[in-house]
Design an enzyme around this catalytic site. Sequence first.
Site, short mmCIF file in Angstrom:
data_model
loop_
_atom_site.label_atom_id
_atom_site.label_comp_id
_atom_site.label_asym_id
_atom_site.label_seq_id
_atom_site.Cartn_x
_atom_site.Cartn_y
_atom_site.Cartn_z
N HIS A 135 0.82 -1.21 0.00
CA HIS A 135 0.00 0.00 0.00
C HIS A 135 0.85 1.26 0.00
CE1 HIS A 135 -2.92 2.93 1.96
NE2 HIS A 135 -3.64 2.46 0.96
N HIS A 173 -7.05 13.14 2.71
CA HIS A 173 -6.50 11.80 2.56
C HIS A 173 -5.09 11.66 3.11
CE1 HIS A 173 -5.05 8.29 0.00
NE2 HIS A 173 -6.19 7.83 0.47
#
EC number: 2.7.4.1
Length: 721
Positions: free
Chosen positions: A475, A632
């Site tokens: 990720h 984010h």
Amino acid sequence: MSLKTGASLDDGPLEGEPFGHAPETFDVDPPYVPDHDALAAVEAYADRFADRELSWLHFNQRVLELAEDPELPLLERARFLAIFTSNLDEFFMVRVAGLKRRIAAGVAVRAASGMLPREVLQAILARSGELMRRQAEVFRDQLVPDLSAEGIEVVRWDDLDRDEQKYCKKFFKDRVFPVLTPLAVDPAHPFPYISGLSLNLAVIVRHPKTGTEHFARVKVPQTFARLVSLGNQRFVPLEDVISAHLKRLFPGMEIVATHTFRVTRNEDLEVEEDDAENLLKALEKELLRRRFGPPVRLEVEETMEPRMFELLVSELDIDRDEVFRLPGPLDLRGLHGIADLPRDDLLYPTFVPTTHPQLAEVESSSPVDVFDAVRRHGNVLLHHPYDSFATSVQRFIEQAAADPHVLAIKQTLYRTSGDSPIIDALIDAAEAGKQVLVIVEIKARFDEQANIRWARKLEQAGCHVVHGVVGLKTHCKLSMVVREEPDGIRRYTHIGTGNYNPKTARLYEDLGMLTCDDVVGEDVAHLFNQLSGIGRNPHYDRLLVAPDTVRSGLVEAIHAEIAHHRAGRPARIRLKANSVVDEAVIDALYLASQAGVEVQLLVRGICALRPGVEGLSETIEVRSVLGRFLEHSRVYAFANGGEPTAWIGSADIMHRNLDRRVEVLVRLPDGPLTERVGELLDLAFAPTTDAWHLASDGSWTRRRGEAHLQQALIERQRRRR
């Protein structure tokens, strides 16, 4: 779960640990190590963790509150109403599906909140029902009248005039009718499979002579716009057009009743991994099976007849608690079409990202030479979408692909756009003879099919494509360019908080650092070698890497702030994340609060921490900011005794990020970059900033301020042009 279940600060790395030692950056004299009494003082609060699923529903409620906000541009409110629907769909497909799977398997382990899976599920269903009904009321009572006042009308079939009905009749005959497939249910026709998230018409027809009635299902095709444009900014739901012409689908039959319904299915994936090629094939098979997952939710029009309702519940084999009777129209994702109307007067003012000043000031070439700019400054902190992704990160990769002095490019890809210039640049680089390594995470949820396609396309172009480490999702957001220069080989790296996706980079708020720092380059090179090979135990000087050192590193940094506070030095903890769930980190924050350290959290989504609890978290403040951009970025900032430190990266404070993913946090260099992050946090936590505030009971309250964080940053960006 107690602090003791997290990585102990006294524990060294495990033998053979794949992701290395943490950097030794948290040394404090004297150090703080929590003793039994300190831990017991935290663990005495048995209800100190809020339930993560219910906290997520609070987040989606905040999205709904944006749709209700009369101060927001009207079409943006319509978009937030559509986003609320999409969010809830994914929540049921993944989180509720997982809960149901655990219940069915008899796994009755209590969550950290103390609730059993069935208790959590019941609370979710009750709260979701309230929110879905509230959404329907917002649409009917607020949005539709407000749109109508602005000349945009969403009407039902009975509201159409004769000319509009004639237009719809022709549209149905020419376009819609050829693609419809009515599916009857009788002894010769079993109950049809209902695909997840499709909108359907449940129809009862009667034979005029025998009086025999039959049930049939008609799927509303997704190939057409959900809201049919009638001209003059008037729209009618597609299902209304189909319902009005059902006699063409069932000639010679009487239409007795018609109602819409919608099924949500379990669409989470379960894939066993052996090796990369087997993983590709297994995932492709699982994607085919995803369409046939068991139902987890049924939405029906509240006017649906009892016999039709009973048939659906029986045939879909769904619990009645999972059925929601709602005012029509169902599935408000179609409001994205309304939000896309060219009505600038009803949208946010146009915003155009600008090139970062440190990249724009280089005048030696056009376009900007990113390598020259990074060499001049050493480090460039990017803040998207305010800083253009296209003229920074994208240009960095494209320039590397075209530069004859570049020897190699290494890149992680978790999600990217369908027509990604990043992919094109990597292919160009490989075809030009450069060494290109791409870590493609093919298990990125709901992007699996696209990533499989990219992986095969990259392989065919000559790129080295790997899928990371078995059992872990990759990720982290990393790019590295190896370039031959007059003084030798130099590594240029980009470490970010967001995906390499040019489209979402215009909508997601993210941070990233471009650097040619030798230490960071060495760290990133070691990590890429481990992701593609079998290297072991390098020492990281500037990185924290999950699953081994992010949790322990954050806990150690929190403990260092406690030590600084006890010694009378400046101490403060400020974290920005999408979600805060991990119990070990939360318990460490509770310890800090009990010691008197100021703690500020900016959390977009889930927060399992309870602030403001007497004796536990009195010095902790939790805020949430939602707006035109999706917050984010992940930031971890510490006062550090008067020498502030800040980390940015891909890891949220969640079990999946800290235990089941390869994540990276990079320590920003002391000085301007760390100071800039501090300024961003100062603005976020200013008393005058518009934000939601979390109370100790888990409720969120919006406190309207004089300025919105994102609007303030937009204004600052405009001033620097």
